[in-house]
Design a protein around this motif. Structure first.
Motif, PDB file in Angstrom:
ATOM      1  N   LEU A  85       1.090  -0.968  -0.077  1.00 38.54           N
ATOM      2  CA  LEU A  85       0.149  -0.180  -0.040  1.00 38.54           C
ATOM      3  C   LEU A  85       0.537   1.252   0.107  1.00 38.54           C
ATOM      4  CD1 LEU A  85      -2.437  -0.712   2.636  1.00 38.54           C
ATOM      5  CD2 LEU A  85      -2.958  -0.808   0.425  1.00 38.54           C
ATOM      6  N   THR A  86       0.675   2.079  -0.767  1.00 32.62           N
ATOM      7  CA  THR A  86       1.063   3.358  -0.416  1.00 32.62           C
ATOM      8  C   THR A  86      -0.334   4.956   0.489  1.00 32.62           C
ATOM      9  OG1 THR A  86       2.237   3.245  -2.308  1.00 32.62           O
ATOM     10  CG2 THR A  86       1.579   5.925  -1.795  1.00 32.62           C
ATOM     11  N   ILE A  87       0.431   5.182   1.392  1.00 33.40           N
ATOM     12  CA  ILE A  87      -0.416   6.057   2.392  1.00 33.40           C
ATOM     13  C   ILE A  87       0.326   7.430   2.006  1.00 33.40           C
ATOM     14  CG2 ILE A  87      -1.651   6.248   4.359  1.00 33.40           C
ATOM     15  CD1 ILE A  87      -1.596   3.492   5.206  1.00 33.40           C
ATOM     16  N   GLU A  88      -1.063   8.717   1.319  1.00 36.15           N
ATOM     17  CA  GLU A  88      -0.180   9.653   1.226  1.00 36.15           C
ATOM     18  C   GLU A  88      -0.486  10.541   2.585  1.00 36.15           C
ATOM     19  OE1 GLU A  88       0.960  13.127  -2.048  1.00 36.15           O
ATOM     20  OE2 GLU A  88      -0.243  11.099  -2.535  1.00 36.15           O
ATOM     21  N   GLY A  89      -0.332  11.548   2.955  1.00 38.05           N
ATOM     22  CA  GLY A  89      -1.121  12.372   3.674  1.00 38.05           C
ATOM     23  C   GLY A  89       0.452  13.774   3.552  1.00 38.05           C
ATOM     24  N   CYS A  90      -0.585  14.511   3.219  1.00 38.73           N
ATOM     25  CA  CYS A  90      -0.312  16.250   2.545  1.00 38.73           C
ATOM     26  C   CYS A  90      -0.254  16.991   3.777  1.00 38.73           C
ATOM     27  CB  CYS A  90      -1.511  17.280   1.692  1.00 38.73           C
ATOM     28  SG  CYS A  90      -1.641  15.464   0.230  1.00 38.73           S
ATOM     29  N   ILE A  91       1.491  17.693   4.020  1.00 33.98           N
ATOM     30  CA  ILE A  91       1.237  18.649   4.857  1.00 33.98           C
ATOM     31  C   ILE A  91       1.160  19.998   4.464  1.00 33.98           C
ATOM     32  CG2 ILE A  91       2.556  16.264   6.725  1.00 33.98           C
ATOM     33  CD1 ILE A  91       4.937  17.357   5.342  1.00 33.98           C
ATOM     34  N   GLY A  92       0.905  20.572   3.734  1.00 30.40           N
ATOM     35  CA  GLY A  92       1.041  22.074   2.306  1.00 30.40           C
ATOM     36  C   GLY A  92       0.804  21.450   1.246  1.00 30.40           C
TER      37      GLY A  92
END
Length: 239
Positions: A85-92
């Motif tokens: 899996l690839t989990i991407e969390g946006c921080i900007g």
């Protein structure tokens, strides 16, 4: 008589003129009175006020994707169940943190009248990365430095039972385990259509492993130790 009338009119005119200019200046309570009373009756338009802190972004916060090609190759063709899996969390507006957990298991048992072989391979770990997008809204071209950690273990058991007087029973147990560390960088492109997202990247990485136990060569071969190209193809959804 006419002179008296003219004198009265002059006095009255002077009195009215003095009364108009003797009114007190407007105060803070009266200078912003409603001007609609002096117009056609339509209220004065209000000036819109916008607070930028109240404007919420419409960009998604998380992306969750699978790796369909690698999972199909390992699972369907090679018979090795794999989950990536690839989990991407946006921080900007342009940065995101990437977490990529991976789990792989392969086991096989072969037996005949005299021989029984059992082998199992576990490979699980996580890849961490920081992704920078050259465009806004977390799509388009990006670069991503990565750090990888994996745990690998191999267990092999061989049992040979002979009914012949001239051959002895043979038992062999082989096991090896180790920690794999690596780093690299990839460059890729991500596109979106509604909530659906796809991405593809390619880069270069280096991996090294610290082993203990027997059959180290087999573990190194299964773990792709060394330098080489790396890549990912993902498909998922935004949240």
């Amino acid at each position: 008589m006419l002179k008296n009338l003219i004198a009265i009119l002059l006095v009255a005119s002077v009195s009215l003129f003095a009364q108009d200019y003797s009114a007190p200046p407007p105060t803070s309570e009266t200078q912003y009175e409603d001007v609609s009373a002096y117009t056609s009756g339509a209220p004065a338009p209000e000036t819109p006020v916008m607070n930028i802190n109240e404007v919420a972004s419409s960009d998604p916060i998380f992306y969750v994707s699978i790796h369909p090609i690698s999972m199909f190759l390992w699972w369907a063709i090679l018979g090795i169940p794999t989950i990536t899996l690839t989990i991407e969390g946006c921080i900007g507006p342009s940065f995101a943190v990437i977490t990529r957990p991976t789990f792989l298991y392969w086991g096989d048992t072969r037996s005949s009248q005299y021989v029984k072989e059992e082998v199992s391979l576990y490979d699980y770990g996580v890849t961490l990365g920081v992704r920078y997008y050259f465009g806004a809204h977390h799509k388009g071209w990006y670069i991503e430095p990565q750090f990888m950690f994996e745990r690998v273990s191999l267990d092999y058991t061989y049992d040979y039972k002979s009914e012949s007087y001239y051959y002895r029973d043979a038992d062999e147990d082989v096991n090896a385990s180790g920690n794999l560390l690596g780093g690299g960088a990839v460059m890729g492109y991500k596109l979106m259509s509604g909530k659906f997202t796809m991405s593809s990247d390619i880069g270069y990485a280096y991996r090294t492993i610290s082993l203990k136990g027997r059959s180290r060569d087999d573990v190194e071969e299964a773990s792709a130790v060394g330098a080489g190209f790396t890549g990912n193809v993902t498909a998922g959804f935004a949240f």
